[in-house]
Motif scaffolding. Structure first.
Motif, PDB file in Angstrom:
ATOM      1  N   ALA A 163      -5.500  11.143   6.906  1.00 57.57           N
ATOM      2  CA  ALA A 163      -5.310  10.117   7.945  1.00 57.57           C
ATOM      3  C   ALA A 163      -4.891   8.776   7.362  1.00 57.57           C
ATOM      4  CB  ALA A 163      -6.599   9.958   8.753  1.00 57.57           C
ATOM      5  N   GLU A 164      -5.383   8.443   6.152  1.00 51.10           N
ATOM      6  CA  GLU A 164      -5.069   7.153   5.554  1.00 51.10           C
ATOM      7  C   GLU A 164      -3.609   7.037   5.115  1.00 51.10           C
ATOM      8  OE1 GLU A 164      -6.448   9.986   2.374  1.00 51.10           O
ATOM      9  OE2 GLU A 164      -7.030   9.433   4.408  1.00 51.10           O
ATOM     10  N   ASN A 165      -2.901   8.160   5.095  1.00 56.72           N
ATOM     11  CA  ASN A 165      -1.510   8.152   4.635  1.00 56.72           C
ATOM     12  C   ASN A 165      -0.495   8.168   5.773  1.00 56.72           C
ATOM     13  OD1 ASN A 165      -2.318   8.315   1.865  1.00 56.72           O
ATOM     14  ND2 ASN A 165      -2.742  10.499   2.184  1.00 56.72           N
ATOM     15  N   VAL A 166      -0.955   8.295   7.005  1.00 59.66           N
ATOM     16  CA  VAL A 166      -0.046   8.396   8.152  1.00 59.66           C
ATOM     17  C   VAL A 166       0.550   7.022   8.470  1.00 59.66           C
ATOM     18  CG1 VAL A 166       0.183   9.039  10.572  1.00 59.66           C
ATOM     19  CG2 VAL A 166      -1.337  10.333   9.078  1.00 59.66           C
ATOM     20  N   ILE A 167       1.857   6.985   8.688  1.00 55.24           N
ATOM     21  CA  ILE A 167       2.570   5.754   9.035  1.00 55.24           C
ATOM     22  C   ILE A 167       2.899   5.717  10.521  1.00 55.24           C
ATOM     23  CG2 ILE A 167       4.674   4.401   8.647  1.00 55.24           C
ATOM     24  CD1 ILE A 167       2.740   4.385   6.311  1.00 55.24           C
ATOM     25  N   SER A 168       3.371   6.829  11.054  1.00 56.90           N
ATOM     26  CA  SER A 168       3.809   6.847  12.452  1.00 56.90           C
ATOM     27  C   SER A 168       3.896   8.290  12.936  1.00 56.90           C
ATOM     28  CB  SER A 168       5.173   6.156  12.591  1.00 56.90           C
ATOM     29  OG  SER A 168       5.679   6.293  13.902  1.00 56.90           O
ATOM     30  N   HIS A 215       8.621  12.691  15.346  1.00 53.37           N
ATOM     31  CA  HIS A 215       8.847  12.288  13.960  1.00 53.37           C
ATOM     32  C   HIS A 215       7.493  11.875  13.380  1.00 53.37           C
ATOM     33  CE1 HIS A 215      13.306  12.145  14.011  1.00 53.37           C
ATOM     34  NE2 HIS A 215      13.128  11.862  15.293  1.00 53.37           N
ATOM     35  N   PHE A 216       6.935  12.709  12.509  1.00 53.07           N
ATOM     36  CA  PHE A 216       5.638  12.430  11.880  1.00 53.07           C
ATOM     37  C   PHE A 216       5.917  11.923  10.460  1.00 53.07           C
ATOM     38  CE2 PHE A 216       1.961  13.630   9.315  1.00 53.07           C
ATOM     39  CZ  PHE A 216       0.901  13.196  10.093  1.00 53.07           C
ATOM     40  N   LEU A 217       5.556  10.659  10.184  1.00 50.02           N
ATOM     41  CA  LEU A 217       5.870  10.025   8.901  1.00 50.02           C
ATOM     42  C   LEU A 217       4.592   9.710   8.133  1.00 50.02           C
ATOM     43  CD1 LEU A 217       8.560   7.501  10.180  1.00 50.02           C
ATOM     44  CD2 LEU A 217       8.952   9.767   9.207  1.00 50.02           C
ATOM     45  N   HIS A 218       4.640   9.912   6.831  1.00 47.20           N
ATOM     46  CA  HIS A 218       3.459   9.608   6.012  1.00 47.20           C
ATOM     47  C   HIS A 218       3.868   9.286   4.582  1.00 47.20           C
ATOM     48  CE1 HIS A 218       3.223  13.359   3.534  1.00 47.20           C
ATOM     49  NE2 HIS A 218       3.932  13.837   4.537  1.00 47.20           N
ATOM     50  N   VAL A 219       2.957   8.621   3.864  1.00 49.22           N
ATOM     51  CA  VAL A 219       3.145   8.343   2.443  1.00 49.22           C
ATOM     52  C   VAL A 219       2.670   9.575   1.672  1.00 49.22           C
ATOM     53  CG1 VAL A 219       2.622   6.762   0.548  1.00 49.22           C
ATOM     54  CG2 VAL A 219       2.684   5.916   2.906  1.00 49.22           C
ATOM     55  N   PRO A 220       3.480  10.114   0.754  1.00 47.27           N
ATOM     56  CA  PRO A 220       3.107  11.350   0.047  1.00 47.27           C
ATOM     57  C   PRO A 220       2.101  11.093  -1.076  1.00 47.27           C
ATOM     58  CG  PRO A 220       5.250  10.614  -0.698  1.00 47.27           C
ATOM     59  CD  PRO A 220       4.856   9.681   0.407  1.00 47.27           C
ATOM     60  N   VAL A 221       0.828  11.018  -0.716  1.00 43.68           N
ATOM     61  CA  VAL A 221      -0.237  10.766  -1.688  1.00 43.68           C
ATOM     62  C   VAL A 221      -1.021  12.061  -1.912  1.00 43.68           C
ATOM     63  CG1 VAL A 221      -2.300   9.408  -2.214  1.00 43.68           C
ATOM     64  CG2 VAL A 221      -0.402   8.368  -0.946  1.00 43.68           C
ATOM     65  N   THR A 222      -1.171  12.452  -3.162  1.00 41.84           N
ATOM     66  CA  THR A 222      -1.898  13.672  -3.498  1.00 41.84           C
ATOM     67  C   THR A 222      -3.406  13.442  -3.355  1.00 41.84           C
ATOM     68  OG1 THR A 222      -2.006  13.058  -5.831  1.00 41.84           O
ATOM     69  CG2 THR A 222      -0.083  14.341  -5.116  1.00 41.84           C
ATOM     70  N   PRO A 223      -4.205  14.504  -3.282  1.00 42.38           N
ATOM     71  CA  PRO A 223      -5.660  14.334  -3.159  1.00 42.38           C
ATOM     72  C   PRO A 223      -6.283  13.514  -4.285  1.00 42.38           C
ATOM     73  CG  PRO A 223      -5.042  16.585  -2.625  1.00 42.38           C
ATOM     74  CD  PRO A 223      -3.796  15.917  -3.142  1.00 42.38           C
ATOM     75  N   ASP A 224      -5.648  13.527  -5.494  1.00 40.88           N
ATOM     76  CA  ASP A 224      -6.190  12.745  -6.603  1.00 40.88           C
ATOM     77  C   ASP A 224      -5.570  11.349  -6.685  1.00 40.88           C
ATOM     78  OD1 ASP A 224      -3.697  13.594  -7.307  1.00 40.88           O
ATOM     79  OD2 ASP A 224      -4.216  14.254  -9.320  1.00 40.88           O
ATOM     80  N   GLY A 225      -4.886  10.902  -5.608  1.00 43.43           N
ATOM     81  CA  GLY A 225      -4.432   9.526  -5.526  1.00 43.43           C
ATOM     82  C   GLY A 225      -3.134   9.209  -6.236  1.00 43.43           C
ATOM     83  N   ARG A 226      -2.223  10.168  -6.325  1.00 40.97           N
ATOM     84  CA  ARG A 226      -0.914   9.924  -6.944  1.00 40.97           C
ATOM     85  C   ARG A 226       0.185   9.962  -5.886  1.00 40.97           C
ATOM     86  NH1 ARG A 226       0.512  14.123 -10.356  1.00 40.97           N
ATOM     87  NH2 ARG A 226      -1.070  15.436  -9.376  1.00 40.97           N
ATOM     88  N   LEU A 227       1.242   9.201  -6.121  1.00 36.69           N
ATOM     89  CA  LEU A 227       2.405   9.210  -5.228  1.00 36.69           C
ATOM     90  C   LEU A 227       3.347  10.295  -5.737  1.00 36.69           C
ATOM     91  CD1 LEU A 227       3.687   7.548  -2.826  1.00 36.69           C
ATOM     92  CD2 LEU A 227       5.022   6.371  -4.574  1.00 36.69           C
TER      93      LEU A 227
END
Length: 395
Positions: A115-120, A133-145
């Protein structure tokens, strides 16, 4: 039974503004005739904390990660998932069920990406087929982009299998769609959507150039104003010098005596008045000079800031132009490959059959719409005749 369409795209920094413009309908596009802007008010956002500035929201999320290394310039900063189905599927749904379909899809995808990675999560109802259009920041479970770690062949296969299963459990008659592999092109290449994003980027570049031009004009105006202030300061300095000269000259008083004291007193009074005027002029000149010097310093600071902004605008325009050219080259290669694919002997008959079937469906749909319109007009005429008959009986 209809099929779920789920397509994933990756976006780098320079593409984000164009995506935002398309999703939020910030500008009208002349390259995508599928959009009916008269129905754009029916679009809606499902993400409760959606930002009106995608780039800033993405940067805020990246800052929260406290990454040790700086993010690469060509890194994937945002991923987008398009969720939809065929028009027949949505024709069977009420507006409430259509919204529930996208809400369930959004909830499932939110669990998948965090949920913390969702933009729109924007739903478009103003095109031929409703889609999200589901947009999000691609962050891995261990906190990497890292988009490649999130969207692997296995994770995409799992997502494309489990989402329709979830939707089926919520009462929607939909099946698994065609599998997408990482890095593959769209099965149904949306050239119009690409053109619209391209058009948005070009407009942004034009706006940047216009802002740069305004900055240059403002800098020129500041330089002219600064010259005027310098001339005024020089004028006041001359006045101050003249006042100083008055203080130094003609200040001699003859020795007073019984015979000349009236003339000496008159001379002294006159000299005192001149000294007062000279001191007042000197004080005013010094005050005005200090004010003008502060204004000149402020203009210098504003000029420096505008020069910095102008340089940044030029750099950003150049980078966006390069990214746009790269995207155009990619789309041309994809279209060339798509045309070659359609010309294959074993594919061409299937393509012709598909096109003819779609034309037949469109013709049937138009005939059905025309039939419904005629029925509505007939019912309207019957109601009008009934009202007229009641009016006659009452008279």
């Amino acid at each position: 039974m209809s099929y779920l369409v789920l397509h994933m795209d990756k976006f780098k920094k320079d593409a984000i503004r164009g995506i935002q413009s398309h999703n939020r309908r910030e500008r009208e596009s002349h390259s995508n005739p599928d959009i009916d802007y008269g129905r754009s008010t029916a679009n809606y956002e499902l993400h409760e904390s959606a930002s009106d500035n995608y780039a800033q929201a993405i940067q805020n999320r990246i800052d929260d990660l406290l990454l040790v290394k700086a993010v690469r310039k060509d890194a994937v900063r945002m991923c987008g998932l398009i969720v939809t189905s065929d028009s027949t599927f949505f024709q069977k749904l009420s507006p409430e069920d259509t919204r529930r379909f996208f809400e369930e899809s959004k909830a499932f995808l939110t669990d998948f990406v965090g949920a913390e990675n969702v933009i729109s999560a924007t739903v478009h109802m103003d095109e031929k087929t409703p889609h999200m259009h589901f947009l999000h920041v691609p962050v891995t479970p261990d906190g990497r982009l890292n988009a490649n770690k999130i969207y692997t062949r296995q994770s995409l296969r799992k997502l494309q299998s489990e989402l329709p299963t979830h939707l089926q459990s919520q009462g929607f008659a939909i099946e698994r769609g065609v599998e997408q592999t990482p890095g593959s092109a769209k099965k149904h290449l949306d050239t119009r959507e690409f053109k619209q994003q391209q058009e948005a980027l070009e407009k942004l570049i034009q706006e940047s150039e216009a802002a740069s031009q305004n900055s240059r004009q403002l800098l020129s105006a500041l330089e002219r104003h600064e010259e005027e202030l310098k001339k005024r300061i020089e004028k006041y300095e001359r006045q101050a010098g003249e006042a100083e000269k008055v203080l130094q000259e003609d200040s001699f008083l003859p020795k007073a005596s019984l015979f000349n004291y009236p003339s000496v007193l008159e001379k002294a009074s006159s000299l005192i008045e001149e000294l007062k005027k000279a001191l007042a002029v000197k004080h005013l000149v010094q005050t005005e000079k200090e004010i003008l010097q502060r204004e000149v310093e402020s203009l210098h600071q504003k000029q420096t800031r505008l020069e910095t902004e102008y340089t940044a605008h030029r750099k950003q325009s150049h980078e966006e132009k390069e990214e746009l050219e790269n995207q155009l080259k990619k789309i041309k290669r994809l279209m060339a490959g798509y045309r070659e694919f359609l010309l294959l002997p074993e594919i061409r008959p299937l393509h012709i059959e598909f096109v003819e079937r779609k034309r037949a469906e469109q013709l049937q749909r138009r005939q059905e719409e025309e039939r419904q319109r005629q029925e509505q007009e007939a019912r309207g005429r019957e109601r009008q005749q009934a009202r007229s008959a009641r009016g006659m009986r009452m008279r």
